[in-house]
Every structure is written in C-alpha cells, then in structure tokens.
Scaffold this motif. Structure first.
Motif, PDB file in Angstrom:
ATOM      1  N   ASN A 125     -68.034 -66.992  43.251  1.00  0.00           N
ATOM      2  CA  ASN A 125     -69.258 -66.405  43.774  1.00  0.00           C
ATOM      3  C   ASN A 125     -69.512 -66.859  45.208  1.00  0.00           C
ATOM      4  OD1 ASN A 125     -71.706 -64.829  43.340  1.00  0.00           O
ATOM      5  ND2 ASN A 125     -72.776 -66.789  43.497  1.00  0.00           N
ATOM      6  N   GLN A 126     -69.232 -68.131  45.493  1.00  0.00           N
ATOM      7  CA  GLN A 126     -69.386 -68.606  46.864  1.00  0.00           C
ATOM      8  C   GLN A 126     -68.410 -67.911  47.803  1.00  0.00           C
ATOM      9  OE1 GLN A 126     -69.146 -72.858  47.045  1.00  0.00           O
ATOM     10  NE2 GLN A 126     -71.005 -73.185  45.838  1.00  0.00           N
ATOM     11  N   SER A 127     -67.203 -67.657  47.336  1.00  0.00           N
ATOM     12  CA  SER A 127     -66.228 -66.950  48.159  1.00  0.00           C
ATOM     13  C   SER A 127     -66.697 -65.533  48.466  1.00  0.00           C
ATOM     14  CB  SER A 127     -64.872 -66.907  47.454  1.00  0.00           C
ATOM     15  OG  SER A 127     -64.367 -68.213  47.256  1.00  0.00           O
ATOM     16  N   LEU A 128     -67.256 -64.859  47.468  1.00  0.00           N
ATOM     17  CA  LEU A 128     -67.775 -63.520  47.701  1.00  0.00           C
ATOM     18  C   LEU A 128     -68.968 -63.539  48.649  1.00  0.00           C
ATOM     19  CD1 LEU A 128     -67.547 -61.946  44.136  1.00  0.00           C
ATOM     20  CD2 LEU A 128     -66.239 -61.283  46.164  1.00  0.00           C
ATOM     21  N   THR A 129     -69.797 -64.554  48.525  1.00  0.00           N
ATOM     22  CA  THR A 129     -70.926 -64.685  49.449  1.00  0.00           C
ATOM     23  C   THR A 129     -70.435 -64.861  50.879  1.00  0.00           C
ATOM     24  OG1 THR A 129     -72.266 -65.691  47.698  1.00  0.00           O
ATOM     25  CG2 THR A 129     -73.011 -66.000  49.958  1.00  0.00           C
ATOM     26  N   GLY A 130     -69.421 -65.709  51.042  1.00  0.00           N
ATOM     27  CA  GLY A 130     -68.837 -65.876  52.368  1.00  0.00           C
ATOM     28  C   GLY A 130     -68.239 -64.582  52.898  1.00  0.00           C
ATOM     29  N   LEU A 131     -67.609 -63.800  52.003  1.00  0.00           N
ATOM     30  CA  LEU A 131     -67.043 -62.512  52.413  1.00  0.00           C
ATOM     31  C   LEU A 131     -68.139 -61.570  52.893  1.00  0.00           C
ATOM     32  CD1 LEU A 131     -64.684 -60.498  52.569  1.00  0.00           C
ATOM     33  CD2 LEU A 131     -65.100 -59.978  50.155  1.00  0.00           C
ATOM     34  N   LEU A 132     -69.267 -61.545  52.189  1.00  0.00           N
ATOM     35  CA  LEU A 132     -70.370 -60.671  52.599  1.00  0.00           C
ATOM     36  C   LEU A 132     -70.918 -61.072  53.974  1.00  0.00           C
ATOM     37  CD1 LEU A 132     -72.269 -60.285  49.204  1.00  0.00           C
ATOM     38  CD2 LEU A 132     -71.166 -58.467  50.496  1.00  0.00           C
ATOM     39  N   LEU A 133     -71.015 -62.379  54.207  1.00  0.00           N
ATOM     40  CA  LEU A 133     -71.498 -62.835  55.513  1.00  0.00           C
ATOM     41  C   LEU A 133     -70.526 -62.441  56.624  1.00  0.00           C
ATOM     42  CD1 LEU A 133     -72.818 -66.384  54.518  1.00  0.00           C
ATOM     43  CD2 LEU A 133     -74.172 -64.339  55.039  1.00  0.00           C
ATOM     44  N   ARG A 134     -69.236 -62.554  56.350  1.00  0.00           N
ATOM     45  CA  ARG A 134     -68.248 -62.161  57.349  1.00  0.00           C
ATOM     46  C   ARG A 134     -68.308 -60.651  57.612  1.00  0.00           C
ATOM     47  NH1 ARG A 134     -63.812 -65.642  57.928  1.00  0.00           N
ATOM     48  NH2 ARG A 134     -63.059 -64.065  59.434  1.00  0.00           N
TER      49      ARG A 134
END
Length: 301
Positions: A125-134
């Motif tokens: 979930n943290q990885s997906l959150t980082g992807l959304l921010l990018r």
C-alpha cells in the motif's frame, strides 16, 4: 425231534460288541459336548462380534459424539465391557487431541493471514501511495496531450489500492475483533447487497460470549458461502440466518441460484476449505445443492 442246542457266544465276540457300543457312546457324548461348547462359544462371542461391527461404523472424519449408543462401557460380558471402556477412552483422547490440534491450526492460519494483511497494508500500500504521488508530480510537469493518459493511470492505481485494502480486510477481519460476530457478518451481507444481489441477515440469540475460535470459523464459512453465492451462483436473493440457542450456534446461508452437481462441489467453490475449518473445530457442516435449485450451507457447533 429234540430241539437243537445253540452254542453260546464266545467271549471274544461279546468283547467286540461291547467295545463298539462304548466307542459309539463316547463319540456321541463327545459330539454332544462339542456342539454344546460351540453354542456356548457363539453366545459368548456374539456380543464381541456385535461390538466390532459397531466400532467399524464409527466415522472418525465426523466431529463430536460419533459413537453409537450401544457403546457405553457396559458390556454383556466382562471382556466386552473392558474393550468398550478402552475404546471409549481412546476415542475421548482422539477427540481431545483433534480439538487441540484444530485450535492450533486455526491460530496458525490466522497468524499467517494477519502477517500477509499487514505486509499488504504496510508495504504494498505504501508503494502504491508513492506511485500516486509520483504520477501527480509527473502530471503537473507533463504536456497537455499526456494528461488524459496520466489521469487514467492514476485511476487504475487508485483502484488497485482499494482492492488491496479490501483484500487485506478479508485476510484479517478487524470487524470481528472490534464489533463481534453478528456485526461482522452483517458487514459481509451489506457488502454483497452493494453488488446488486438482494441479501438479508436474520439474527437470533446472543453471540457476545462465544469462543473466539468458534466465531472465527463461523465468520470464515459465512464469508466463503456468501462469496460463492454472489460470484458463482447467479443468485438474486441470499438469506443468512445466524442463531444461538441452548449453547449451540448455527449458521445458514441459502441462495436461489443455479446450484451445482456433486462432481462440481470440490472445484473452485472453497467447499473443501469450509469442511476443513469445520472439522478442525469439531463443528458439523452440511451443504445441500441441486442444479437450478439453489444452495444451502449449514454450519452447527
């Protein structure tokens, strides 16, 4: 004319006749004794044979009191009584060990599910959150012709995050810990209703003091049965009944879907998993289904 005088039998002829008579009598007595002994032995071993037949009928795959009423530790003979008592003690030990092993297996399964749910939530979930921010940062700097494609990619990432969180909640039902069994199942029923299938929950009794292992198995069986009904049966209506009376808890999930044939029962419907959980807990699971006549899943503990 004088009567002729017949000679007396010789001593040797008399002895042979007497010996033959004695042999016949001895053989007759021996046959009678043997027949009586056979009858007595049959009468003596008949209860043992009956006990063996009853013992062979015991189904170790079924939980709870599986012994016939005739096996009560009180036999017609001393030997049968001793065997019955030994068999009863063995069955009690097996049942106790099955319950202990079942409880340990349930805890191990749930601990592994909790670990997976935590990993999904904390890492993926943290990885997906980082992807959304990018993606958001790229969208601000990207030329206008890429805006639609970036927006679609962001929507897909958001959908993946929602599905991931849903999967994490299914792996570890926090509602079961926070709200209790009835509320947790009510949440499942509501979720199915949102998918367009008419679903209803009927509650009878108090479940607050139910053992945690029992609550967990009832919840998992309800989860699997509802999932099958919503995804595979084509049902328009599902009725879930959760009741507790006299210390026993019973779950029933009935749908009006297409049902399934016996040969389909182990193919992708999760039935084997439901049976395994029920058996680990010592509960009884029955599934009634016929093609085009719906399916009913009952769990009783």
């Amino acid at each position: 004319m004088p009567t002729p005088i017949r000679p007396l039998p010789t001593p040797h002829a008399c002895d042979d006749h007497d010996v033959a008579t004695v042999v016949i009598v001895v053989l007759a007595v021996a046959a009678l004794v043997l027949a009586v002994d056979v009858v007595m032995q049959r009468r003596r071993f008949a209860p043992l044979e009956s006990l063996i037949e009853e013992m062979e009928k015991v189904d170790l795959s079924r939980p709870g009191p599986t012994l016939p009423p005739s096996i009560d530790g009180v036999g017609e003979t001393e030997e049968v009584a001793r065997i019955e008592l030994a068999f009863l003690r063995m069955m009690r030990r097996l049942e106790a060990e099955r319950r202990r092993a079942g409880s340990a297996a349930l805890r191990a399964q749930e601990e592994e599910r909790t670990r997976l749910a935590r990993d999904l939530h904390d890492e993926v979930n943290q990885s997906l959150t980082g992807l959304l921010l990018r993606l958001e940062a790229v969208r601000e700097a990207a030329p206008p012709e890429l805006e639609a494609e970036l927006a679609e990619t962001k929507a897909l990432a958001n959908q993946a995050m929602r599905e991931l969180l849903s999967l994490a909640r299914q792996l570890r039902p926090t509602a079961l810990d926070d709200l209790g069994l009835a509320a947790a199942i009510a949440g499942q029923v509501e979720q199915v209703s949102r998918s367009g299938v008419g679903a209803e929950l009927i509650e009878e009794g108090d479940f607050s003091d139910l053992d945690s292992d029992v609550q967990l198995v009832v919840y998992r069986v309800a989860q699997e049965a509802l999932s099958n009904a919503a995804r595979h049966s084509g049902a328009e209506r599902i009725e879930v009944t959760l009741r507790r009376a006299g210390g026993a808890v019973e779950l029933e999930v009935a749908d009006d879907g297409r049902g399934f044939a016996f040969e389909e029962s182990e193919s992708g419907l999760g039935i084997a998993g439901m049976r395994e959980r029920a058996l680990l807990l010592g509960a009884e699971l029955t599934i009634e289904s016929r093609p085009d006549d719906g399916t009913t899943v009952r769990l009783r503990k």
